[in-house]
Design a protein around this motif. Structure first.
Motif, mmCIF file in Angstrom:
data_model
loop_
_atom_site.group_PDB
_atom_site.id
_atom_site.type_symbol
_atom_site.label_atom_id
_atom_site.label_comp_id
_atom_site.label_asym_id
_atom_site.label_seq_id
_atom_site.Cartn_x
_atom_site.Cartn_y
_atom_site.Cartn_z
ATOM 1 N N PRO A 71 39.109 49.831 21.062
ATOM 2 C CA PRO A 71 40.281 50.380 21.762
ATOM 3 C C PRO A 71 40.741 49.402 22.858
ATOM 4 O O PRO A 71 40.324 49.491 24.009
ATOM 5 N N MET A 72 41.579 48.469 22.512
ATOM 6 C CA MET A 72 41.997 47.412 23.439
ATOM 7 C C MET A 72 42.767 47.978 24.630
ATOM 8 O O MET A 72 42.596 47.516 25.758
ATOM 9 N N ASP A 73 43.623 48.965 24.384
ATOM 10 C CA ASP A 73 44.380 49.568 25.500
ATOM 11 C C ASP A 73 43.442 50.206 26.515
ATOM 12 O O ASP A 73 43.632 50.071 27.725
ATOM 13 N N LEU A 74 42.438 50.877 26.001
ATOM 14 C CA LEU A 74 41.472 51.522 26.890
ATOM 15 C C LEU A 74 40.691 50.487 27.696
ATOM 16 O O LEU A 74 40.463 50.666 28.895
ATOM 17 N N ILE A 75 40.313 49.402 27.047
ATOM 18 C CA ILE A 75 39.580 48.338 27.737
ATOM 19 C C ILE A 75 40.440 47.720 28.830
ATOM 20 O O ILE A 75 39.967 47.485 29.955
ATOM 21 N N LYS A 76 41.705 47.471 28.533
ATOM 22 C CA LYS A 76 42.609 46.911 29.544
ATOM 23 C C LYS A 76 42.767 47.867 30.724
ATOM 24 O O LYS A 76 42.767 47.455 31.880
ATOM 25 N N ARG A 77 42.903 49.167 30.435
ATOM 26 C CA ARG A 77 43.060 50.157 31.496
ATOM 27 C C ARG A 77 41.808 50.230 32.377
ATOM 28 O O ARG A 77 41.892 50.347 33.590
ATOM 29 N N ILE A 78 40.650 50.129 31.745
ATOM 30 C CA ILE A 78 39.392 50.151 32.499
ATOM 31 C C ILE A 78 39.318 48.953 33.425
ATOM 32 O O ILE A 78 38.923 49.074 34.593
ATOM 33 N N LYS A 79 39.711 47.794 32.943
ATOM 34 C CA LYS A 79 39.696 46.595 33.793
ATOM 35 C C LYS A 79 40.654 46.756 34.966
ATOM 36 O O LYS A 79 40.343 46.363 36.091
ATOM 37 N N GLU A 80 41.827 47.325 34.719
ATOM 38 C CA GLU A 80 42.792 47.563 35.796
ATOM 39 C C GLU A 80 42.200 48.524 36.842
ATOM 40 O O GLU A 80 42.334 48.295 38.055
ATOM 41 N N LEU A 81 41.560 49.579 36.365
ATOM 42 C CA LEU A 81 40.948 50.536 37.291
ATOM 43 C C LEU A 81 39.832 49.890 38.107
ATOM 44 O O LEU A 81 39.683 50.176 39.297
ATOM 45 N N LEU A 99 39.698 46.740 38.972
ATOM 46 C CA LEU A 99 40.348 45.898 39.980
ATOM 47 C C LEU A 99 40.895 46.751 41.126
ATOM 48 O O LEU A 99 40.794 46.384 42.297
ATOM 49 N N GLU A 100 41.494 47.888 40.769
ATOM 50 C CA GLU A 100 42.017 48.783 41.802
ATOM 51 C C GLU A 100 40.894 49.314 42.692
ATOM 52 O O GLU A 100 41.047 49.394 43.908
ATOM 53 N N SER A 101 39.788 49.676 42.072
ATOM 54 C CA SER A 101 38.674 50.202 42.875
ATOM 55 C C SER A 101 38.098 49.116 43.777
ATOM 56 O O SER A 101 37.699 49.394 44.908
ATOM 57 N N SER A 143 38.034 49.396 47.705
ATOM 58 C CA SER A 143 36.802 49.275 48.489
ATOM 59 C C SER A 143 36.971 48.214 49.573
ATOM 60 O O SER A 143 36.446 48.372 50.678
ATOM 61 N N GLU A 144 37.727 47.155 49.287
ATOM 62 C CA GLU A 144 38.005 46.143 50.316
ATOM 63 C C GLU A 144 38.826 46.758 51.444
ATOM 64 O O GLU A 144 38.571 46.492 52.625
#
Length: 160
Positions: A74-84, A86-88, A92-93
């Motif tokens: 599921p490439m879309d899901l993997i991309k979304r997870i990476k975005e999340l 980065l956001e987290s 945290s910063e």
């Protein structure tokens, strides 16, 4: 015990145990052991030769399996997870920066309170000293007044 002919003295029956038969049995066991050892030593070479013959077929099978596995990801899901992620990390910063700024603010406030307390302490010390001085002056005036009245009353009593 048994004698050379294989006759057992204990039971009296004739057995077929002779040195010749025992030697033949041991040699057969040695031959069987040798066959197993050769098979164990030569089996890896035989398997390698079979693998070389089936390499193109296996390569096709492996590549087809990899293509199917990639198609199922599921490439879309993997991309979304990476975005999340980065956001987290950025969140945290931001939290760390907020925490540092809060700590700086808290340190500044505590410093101001300490400065205020020290100035308040100085002011209260001065006020306390002034109060003591006034109290002492009043006490001296009272004593002087009592002495004056006691001398006056003593004079008046003598006149009577």
């Amino acid at each position: 015990m048994a004698d050379a002919l294989g006759v057992c003295n204990a039971c009296g029956s004739r057995t077929r145990c002779s040195y010749k038969h025992a030697t033949i049995v041991i040699c057969c066991l040695n031959v069987v052991t040798l066959i197993f050892l050769l098979q164990a030593l030569l089996a890896p070479f035989y398997r390698k030769s079979q693998m070389r013959q089936g390499i193109p077929e296996r390569a096709k099978f492996v590549t087809a399996g990899e293509e199917i596995r990639r198609a199922m990801e599921p490439m879309d899901l993997i991309k979304r997870i990476k975005e999340l992620q980065l956001e987290s990390e950025s969140a945290s910063e931001n939290q760390i920066q907020r925490k540092v700024s809060r700590q700086n603010n808290a340190a500044e406030i505590s410093k101001r309170l300490n400065d205020l307390r020290s100035s308040t302490d100085q002011n209260s010390q001065k006020a306390l000293e002034e109060w003591r001085k006034r109290k002492m002056e009043r006490a001296k005036k009272r004593e002087m007044g009592k002495n004056a009245t006691s001398t006056n009353t003593g004079v008046i009593r003598e006149k009577h």
